[in-house]
Scaffold this motif. Structure first.
Motif, PDB file in Angstrom:
ATOM      1  N   TRP B  21      32.614  32.197  39.369  1.00 63.26           N
ATOM      2  CA  TRP B  21      32.931  33.188  38.354  1.00 63.26           C
ATOM      3  C   TRP B  21      33.124  32.580  36.965  1.00 63.26           C
ATOM      4  O   TRP B  21      32.872  33.212  35.934  1.00 63.26           O
ATOM      5  CB  TRP B  21      34.179  33.969  38.795  1.00 63.26           C
ATOM      6  N   ILE B  79      40.452  30.061  36.454  1.00 64.19           N
ATOM      7  CA  ILE B  79      39.446  30.691  37.321  1.00 64.19           C
ATOM      8  C   ILE B  79      39.343  29.860  38.600  1.00 64.19           C
ATOM      9  O   ILE B  79      38.267  29.648  39.157  1.00 64.19           O
ATOM     10  CB  ILE B  79      38.080  30.749  36.588  1.00 64.19           C
ATOM     11  N   HIS B  85      47.023  29.289  41.064  1.00 64.07           N
ATOM     12  CA  HIS B  85      47.295  30.096  39.863  1.00 64.07           C
ATOM     13  C   HIS B  85      48.681  29.868  39.291  1.00 64.07           C
ATOM     14  O   HIS B  85      48.859  29.681  38.092  1.00 64.07           O
ATOM     15  CB  HIS B  85      47.119  31.596  40.173  1.00 64.07           C
ATOM     16  N   GLU B 102      42.574  34.650  37.000  1.00 65.52           N
ATOM     17  CA  GLU B 102      41.749  35.361  37.984  1.00 65.52           C
ATOM     18  C   GLU B 102      42.645  36.165  38.928  1.00 65.52           C
ATOM     19  O   GLU B 102      43.800  35.846  39.136  1.00 65.52           O
ATOM     20  CB  GLU B 102      40.937  34.306  38.762  1.00 65.52           C
ATOM     21  N   LYS B 103      42.093  37.232  39.532  1.00 64.84           N
ATOM     22  CA  LYS B 103      42.854  37.989  40.529  1.00 64.84           C
ATOM     23  C   LYS B 103      42.739  37.275  41.857  1.00 64.84           C
ATOM     24  O   LYS B 103      41.717  36.640  42.083  1.00 64.84           O
ATOM     25  CB  LYS B 103      42.359  39.438  40.631  1.00 64.84           C
ATOM     26  N   ASP B 129      42.709  39.150  35.590  1.00 62.02           N
ATOM     27  CA  ASP B 129      41.300  39.564  35.517  1.00 62.02           C
ATOM     28  C   ASP B 129      40.995  40.729  36.468  1.00 62.02           C
ATOM     29  O   ASP B 129      40.343  40.558  37.490  1.00 62.02           O
ATOM     30  CB  ASP B 129      40.387  38.368  35.814  1.00 62.02           C
ATOM     31  N   THR B 131      38.767  43.036  36.320  1.00 63.35           N
ATOM     32  CA  THR B 131      37.557  43.376  35.562  1.00 63.35           C
ATOM     33  C   THR B 131      37.136  44.826  35.708  1.00 63.35           C
ATOM     34  O   THR B 131      36.638  45.440  34.760  1.00 63.35           O
ATOM     35  CB  THR B 131      36.373  42.500  36.034  1.00 63.35           C
TER      36      THR B 131
END
Lengths: 342, 342, 342, 342
Positions: B21, B79, B85, B102-103, B129, B131
């Motif tokens: 990603w 990411i 994280h 990022e999720k 994120d 999105t």
């Protein structure tokens, strides 16, 4: 002429319930070689009018007892609301009639067990109307599973949603899930162990949206998504196996069942602790399916079972297994989703 | 030239993680007017090679600390795998950097709460994120719900299945459900109250097939079906409301969102105790959706949030709400499906 | 009792031809309030058997003349092969009967003109079975065109292909294209000017694959693709207009007609000689269509036309216009595709 | 550094035209092992800017002559409007360059013949960009036809419609039909004999809707439906054979090619003069297709052809055959559809 007992091997039927599904039962039984429809009972005057107009030569009555007590009738088809199945079937069996009964078999497992025992004692046949088992699609799927084409099963995941028809006596699980549960019972050879069901009611006091998980032995998992409030009609089932996977879309005109030469396997590589997953991706094929009407097939088979004194695959025991899963789902739903062992 | 601090309102980014990603993040940040990418870190030599070849003028490093400690960097985009994280975001915040992550936001709710507090103290922005919130489809759905076009919501039912990509650090719920949960969190204004999750693991010790129900206040129910072992890719969501219903098929090239002027309402007729259900069936329409790339939209908005000092809609709190539902789902899954209150 | 002349406004029908389509005609006429079916003629003993079994109270005969000469019959429905239409319709009209005749109206334009004149002299009604005009889809399309929703028409492009049913007396154009030509004749108000048809015969001496272009005034062009040798069934029509365009997929269960707010217009920019093309792209919508069976609608309307002495929209003249286009197509096909003026 | 002649077997390319398709050519040639892009020419300043930004190390020029006259360049890729192909290719061949040229090859057959002769004299390669020949779908279709899986071919029927992109220099046949004609030329081994084309112009002086029939020997017929004014994009081809039939839907993500074990055969029964048609209906299957990008495959093959001095399957002669069919179609279209022999 009606109400004459047939000398040969022909089976004389009485029908209780001529609402939505009943006419299909009558149409098929009336046109089979070895069965006759002698009488139709329905409490609703409009239904009786429809029946009489379509079949001027068949006796039509408001009283189920006319059917159950008739000496000219060998077998009774019970196509009435679920709550009435037990009483009607019991009376029919007690009067020595074979019983064809709409799904779900009964409202409780105890009722089902009683009917099975009664039929056993009197050597009568019970068939529960698990029509889907007789479709070209489910027959092909069963064959694919039994012959190992799919390999060990991973999951069975069904979506059965549409707008209406709201039932007033049962929730959406008891209305729609019996179709899936009867297929699952037939196709999956692992043992169902526990059930979890969630759902919500929006329009009245019965759930109109519900989700049900069935845990089986051997890591097989089944899931059923039923919904009376969907803007689109969906009838799609995914079945995943170790060797292959399939998609059954019952709304496709042709190519209802597609088999994918796809899969995933866990492997370990030498010197690594970590698991690796290998994917396979190959051809897809859609086998030609039998085109015969499933209900006709099923009723023909019931007549044969009566004549030969053998129990059908969709006998009372099959109906009972489905009811047990529905009962467990109801208990789970009542707690908004706890695990209920079977 | 790299590593020069921008005098204007431009935001300088460092990227940690250039796997699947990450390149999309870099491509967008590099082409936005008000942002620059200063450095990219990745532990994998191949990823670094790809990054350097694609962006000869950006510094590429194996060390995340180079990013986190750089005085030329204003914001860090994380990411990397979910398990990293928390540590990376904490370090970045402690070094005064804004954080795009990022999720799923974090692995536990406690971690998420700590990061939110840290950002608050230092007046830094966190964006998770999510999105999908920036796609034309979800923006249109949000608008339809907010303007009451659908009426009171009944349910949200998503299917997100495909073959692979197996994750080795999380199960299929943590991998795929954050997409749905972030949309649910954004679209449904009722309060999430409890979670039930079921599933099974076939290939390794993480669930590869899972089903999750979220009970909300006001009889709203959400359901998510995620599966790494499906032969076909499905990305379909049904949303039912009292006035209208919609189908969002994210795999359609055009007409991703279809709104059906269909519905059902419970009514009582005078003199009857019984409830009646009325159906409506009218036109369907597919609104034209914005075509802009969602990720570009999201990153542009993040730069704007940083510049203006405002919290984004997909801030740490939104990320935390999603993590709380995932945590509850994990607990439920551990008991094979018991009800877990939020 | 059959064969009694009805005193009121009811119309008594005789049916010639009880093969594939005839039973649908009988079923509808028998159930309409203002029509009766008095007799059915078919040369095939099996068809007569089927008719007699389904309708024990209707007279069944092998002789068409029994129908044509009966004084109890007001109107004759001719559902026999195309080559027999002219002789049967002529005899019926000469005997003072109204005529409902299967498409195509006649085998030649001259025959059609003769029948129209005969009906005019005797003040009788002719209806050609252009069933599609009475479907919800075509009624909606007609409305959309007439109200200018599509703007000036650009083209009409139909695909009507499937495997079989091979006809032995006509080619695929005479078998399938009348459906499209009757719709085109109804919907397109411009004047058909010339026809080009190409095709090939593979299995016998009639074309089984054919393509037909009709040039109209005002730059409208129609195209029809018909094929008896397609592995899949397709029934899709594109209609392009200046303001909007539509897709009619007759095989979709719901949403058969989709209207796209899309289009292209030529513009000139100031100071440029060159033409520019502007595209528009907006919403799509699928209007709810009437659900009534088209054939029932059509026959009900025929009874009404007979009673009120008015000519139907699908009268002999409409039938003749379609036959003229088919004749021109045949001439074009004979030269493997030359332009034939109408 | 650019403009150095490669010592090994590597081929140095110059590109003329960096509009819509050119960037794909450059991207692939730049990443292949045995080719280099030395220079890009485009008359449009914006295109040059895009090229220079994406490839800082490649020379960008407004002048095609810089490419054609460069001694460092072995092969020229001509991705400019059709009307310029002949002059540019001729100049390139005269300067000893191999030529890759966009479809259609040339504007006239005479031009094509001249270029082929020129290349023959100088022992240079010409490749016409018939990209579809290198897709997984067309490669599989070719294999199925060659191995007799479909049996003798009956027809080839393609639909290639969408909204835009209007070309200002050619009509919709010259724009879209070359794709189909190049595939037809490759797949159908019978001889094309004659062409019929119809169509209409609505927005400017070029046809925007057109239909083309190609008659082949052995009763094979091909039909192409192209349209710049369709509300929906369709890319579907039906191919009928005596033994099996296939559907190629190029817009499907997976399962682009489906083969139906369906067919029809004419038979005569003993004692009957009449022909009977027998239908077969069996399984369908969708073979797995190669996933490699077709253009990459094609360019890699061109480099190989140059290196080995062999003519590609899509050489000038293949390009010429397509142009001859387009020329015939233009003549037919000019007469609104007369038969034009090839």
């Amino acid at each position: 002429m009606p109400f004459e007992r047939n000398g040969g091997t022909s089976v004389n039927f009485g029908i209780i319930g001529y609402g939505y599904w009943g006419p299909n039962i009558v149409r098929n039984l009336a046109s089979l070689e070895d069965s006759h429809v002698i009488a139709i009972a329905d409490v609703d005057p409009d239904s009786r009018l429809r029946a009489q107009k379509a079949y001027p030569n068949i006796k039509v009555t408001p009283y189920a007892v006319d059917i159950i007590s008739s000496t000219k009738i060998d077998a009774v088809a019970i196509i009435s609301p679920a709550a009435t199945h037990y009483e009607l079937a019991k009376a029919a069996l007690n009067n020595g009639k074979h019983v064809f009964v709409e799904k779900p078999f009964t409202s409780t497992a105890a009722q089902g067990e009683e009917l099975i025992e009664l039929a056993r004692q009197r050597n009568l046949r019970i068939m529960v109307d698990h029509t889907f088992l007789f479709t070209g699609a489910v027959r092909k799927i069963t064959e694919l599973v039994q012959e190992g084409i799919l390999g060990n099963l991973y999951y069975y995941d069904s979506i059965r949603v549409n707008l209406g028809n709201f039932q007033h006596d049962v929730n959406v699980l008891w209305d729609l899930a019996p179709h899936d549960l009867s297929i699952i019972d037939h196709v999956i050879k692992a043992t169902p162990e526990a059930v979890v069901a969630t759902g919500e009611r929006h329009l009245n006091h019965h759930e109109d949206v519900a989700f049900m998980t069935v845990y089986f032995s051997e890591k097989v998992i089944a899931h059923i998504n039923v919904n009376w409030l969907s803007p689109v009609k969906v009838r799609t089932t995914l079945i995943g196996g170790e060797r292959r996977m399939l998609v059954w879309n019952d709304l496709e005109a042709d190519e209802k069942v597609k088999i994918y030469d796809k899969g995933a396997e866990a492997t370990t590589k030498e010197g690594y602790y970590k698991l690796f997953v290998n994917y396979r991706s190959g051809n897809m094929w859609a086998p030609r399916l039998e085109q015969i009407e499933a209900l006709r097939h099923e009723l023909c088979y019931f007549v044969e079972c009566i004549t030969n004194g053998k129990d059908p695959i969709n006998d009372g025991c099959a109906g009972l297994r489905v009811v047990k899963m529905l009962e467990a789902a109801t208990r789970s739903l009542g707690k908004r989703g706890s695990l209920v062992y079977l």
